[in-house]
Design a protein around this motif. Structure first.
Motif, PDB file in Angstrom:
ATOM      1  N   ILE A  86       0.933  -1.178   0.169  1.00 16.05           N
ATOM      2  CA  ILE A  86       0.196   0.136   0.038  1.00 16.05           C
ATOM      3  C   ILE A  86       0.960   1.252  -0.069  1.00 16.05           C
ATOM      4  N   GLU A  87       2.124   1.253   0.291  1.00 12.75           N
ATOM      5  CA  GLU A  87       2.841   2.377   0.326  1.00 12.75           C
ATOM      6  C   GLU A  87       2.847   3.121  -0.755  1.00 12.75           C
ATOM      7  N   TRP A  92       0.632   9.222  -5.052  1.00 15.61           N
ATOM      8  CA  TRP A  92      -0.294   9.176  -6.093  1.00 15.61           C
ATOM      9  C   TRP A  92      -0.847  10.434  -5.880  1.00 15.61           C
ATOM     10  N   ASP A  93      -0.214  11.657  -6.813  1.00 17.76           N
ATOM     11  CA  ASP A  93      -0.763  12.955  -6.427  1.00 17.76           C
ATOM     12  C   ASP A  93      -1.963  13.290  -7.377  1.00 17.76           C
ATOM     13  N   ALA A  94      -2.148  12.498  -8.579  1.00 17.76           N
ATOM     14  CA  ALA A  94      -3.308  12.642  -9.572  1.00 17.76           C
ATOM     15  C   ALA A  94      -4.580  12.199  -8.739  1.00 17.76           C
ATOM     16  N   SER A 115      -2.044  11.230   3.700  1.00 18.40           N
ATOM     17  CA  SER A 115      -1.960  12.365   3.820  1.00 18.40           C
ATOM     18  C   SER A 115      -2.348  13.366   2.371  1.00 18.40           C
ATOM     19  N   ILE A 116      -1.795  12.526   1.487  1.00 20.80           N
ATOM     20  CA  ILE A 116      -1.789  13.151  -0.048  1.00 20.80           C
ATOM     21  C   ILE A 116      -3.617  13.308  -0.374  1.00 20.80           C
ATOM     22  N   PHE A 117      -4.607  12.774   0.353  1.00 20.90           N
ATOM     23  CA  PHE A 117      -5.687  12.787  -0.103  1.00 20.90           C
ATOM     24  C   PHE A 117      -6.571  13.748   0.685  1.00 20.90           C
ATOM     25  N   GLY A 135      -0.471   7.343  13.042  1.00 19.05           N
ATOM     26  CA  GLY A 135      -0.550   7.731  11.459  1.00 19.05           C
ATOM     27  C   GLY A 135      -2.108   8.359  11.306  1.00 19.05           C
ATOM     28  N   LEU A 136      -3.136   8.108  12.227  1.00 18.24           N
ATOM     29  CA  LEU A 136      -4.271   8.955  11.902  1.00 18.24           C
ATOM     30  C   LEU A 136      -4.022  10.517  11.939  1.00 18.24           C
ATOM     31  N   SER A 137      -3.140  10.927  12.526  1.00 22.57           N
ATOM     32  CA  SER A 137      -2.859  12.423  12.604  1.00 22.57           C
ATOM     33  C   SER A 137      -2.662  12.987  11.417  1.00 22.57           C
ATOM     34  N   ASN A 138      -2.184  12.086  10.299  1.00 19.05           N
ATOM     35  CA  ASN A 138      -1.961  12.456   8.935  1.00 19.05           C
ATOM     36  C   ASN A 138      -3.105  12.510   8.159  1.00 19.05           C
ATOM     37  N   VAL A 139      -4.197  11.876   8.501  1.00 19.16           N
ATOM     38  CA  VAL A 139      -5.502  11.990   7.700  1.00 19.16           C
ATOM     39  C   VAL A 139      -6.016  13.370   7.844  1.00 19.16           C
ATOM     40  N   THR A 140      -6.454  13.828   6.722  1.00 21.89           N
ATOM     41  CA  THR A 140      -7.162  14.937   6.442  1.00 21.89           C
ATOM     42  C   THR A 140      -8.429  15.182   7.455  1.00 21.89           C
ATOM     43  N   ASP A 141      -8.617  16.445   7.880  1.00 25.20           N
ATOM     44  CA  ASP A 141      -9.590  16.802   9.038  1.00 25.20           C
ATOM     45  C   ASP A 141     -10.822  16.962   8.298  1.00 25.20           C
ATOM     46  N   THR A 142     -11.153  16.650   6.783  1.00 31.70           N
ATOM     47  CA  THR A 142     -12.188  16.530   6.265  1.00 31.70           C
ATOM     48  C   THR A 142     -12.981  15.191   6.303  1.00 31.70           C
TER      49      THR A 142
END
Length: 380
Positions: A86-87, A92-94, A115-117, A135-142
């Motif tokens: 999954i790394e 995957w910026d696109a 974090s890219i999403f 690692g959840l801290s890197n997940v977006t706040d949306t």
């Protein structure tokens, strides 16, 4: 409990090496249960918005997915994806506009870097082997829905920034404490069943509508008093001996306190919207407290479960003549023994009705449309 249906593989997909026919004009591609080991036989429409790869045998990610710039939903549920596989998704910026990422039921041992999403609203890493919420801290706040159930997580950490979160599921982990919930002011559903929690601590949350703390180690119901918007509360399979702290929950529709140590039903007199009340597998000895307790919800209450309580008995009505009936009151646990002791050659079992012990003097038989009915003496 998972209620999602799963699509069966089509005839064209039974051979994993056979090319999969795809309509390149489609924006949704569902390859559920195609038993694919890789995606070499698949041609991706460039305008895809949803890609569902549920229930295959994938061990790696196809790099072509990284170019699907319109993709909003990606499901890799029920595959063989591990941390190394999954790394690459973190680069995957696109796919920065992805809104739903489903990694449920794989081989992950840690929260992947997503974090890219920046527009992610649904993130599911349930049914993996994750040992920490780091690692959840890197997940977006949306994020609006977060599923981390059926892992090995010991603490609810790095969730404080999810101000818009509506559903949080941490069931079937190793949690001992409810914590770090105070900022989740928009939370609607909290699922923490099958953990090791001993004390309720909602950290001041008041707008939550559904809470599940089934199969924990609770001995008290205190802690829900301020959750006045609560509609469904599930507390079965704990060690609760007293019903308390419920009188303010006037919007409650479902209350499940089955499989506890209750001897008395109390503190629900104000719950005028209650529809389902689960009390089975407790130690309730008298029905009188129940009748009084549910007086305020008589117009809405549709279901009461009381099986496996001392107050439950069978009233077995056996025909012994043309219009002669014998009523036997049999303790709930001895119903099978009763039938073994009954001589079926001399009596015709007419009605077996599970009722609750008011006392036989309070019941009467009534014939209606050639049927024998059991009626309480207070019934009109």
């Amino acid at each position: 409990m998972d209620m999602d249906g799963e699509k069966q593989p089509s005839a064209e997909a039974t051979n994993p090496d056979q090319a999969v026919e795809i309509d390149l004009s489609n924006t949704v591609l569902d390859l559920t249960s195609f038993q694919l080991h890789d995606l070499d036989s698949v041609e991706f429409p460039t305008n895809l918005t949803e890609l569902d790869l549920t229930a295959n045998r994938l061990t790696s990610l196809d790099s072509r997915i990284s170019h699907l710039s319109n993709l909003k939903k990606l499901s890799l549920r029920q595959n063989l994806i591990d941390d190394a596989a999954i790394e690459p998704i973190s680069r995957w910026d696109a796919l920065a506009g992805l809104e739903e990422l489903i990694l449920r039921d794989n081989k992950l041992m840690k929260i992947p870097d997503v974090s890219i999403f920046k527009k992610l609203s649904v993130f599911d890493v349930s049914f993996n082997e994750i040992t920490s919420s780091h690692g959840l801290s890197n997940v977006t706040d949306t994020l609006k829905e977060l599923y981390v159930s059926k892992n090995e997580v010991p603490k609810m950490e790095e969730i404080e920034h999810f101000h818009d979160l509506q559903i949080l599921e941490f069931g079937s982990n190793r949690l001992r404490v409810m914590e770090n919930l105070q900022n989740l002011t928009n939370l609607q559903e909290l699922w923490l069943g099958r953990n090791r929690i001993k004390v309720v601590n909602l950290c001041g949350l008041k707008c939550i509508k559904k809470i599940s703390l089934q199969s924990n180690r609770l001995t008290s119901m205190k802690g829900f008093e301020e959750c006045i918007a609560l509609e469904e509360l599930y507390l079965s399979h704990n060690g609760i001996s007293k019903m308390e702290g419920l009188s303010t929950l006037v919007n409650l529709h479902v209350l499940d306190v089955s499989s506890n140590k209750l001897t008395l039903v109390d503190d629900i007199q104000n719950l005028s919207r209650l529809e389902d009340l689960w009390l089975n597998d407790n130690q309730i000895e008298s029905l009188e407290s129940i009748v009084e307790a549910v007086a305020g919800s008589r117009e809405t209450l549709t279901t009461i479960y009381l099986e496996n309580n001392p107050c439950v008995c069978w009233l077995i009505i056996v025909k012994s003549g043309c219009r002669q009936f014998v009523v036997h009151e049999v303790p709930y646990e001895r119903e099978h023994q009763f039938w073994e002791d009954t001589d079926d050659t001399e009596s015709d079992a007419l009605l077996l009705s599970k009722v609750y012990r008011y006392g036989l003097s309070d019941w009467r038989l009534q014939q209606c449309d050639k049927k024998i009915m059991l009626c309480h003496s207070n019934d009109q």
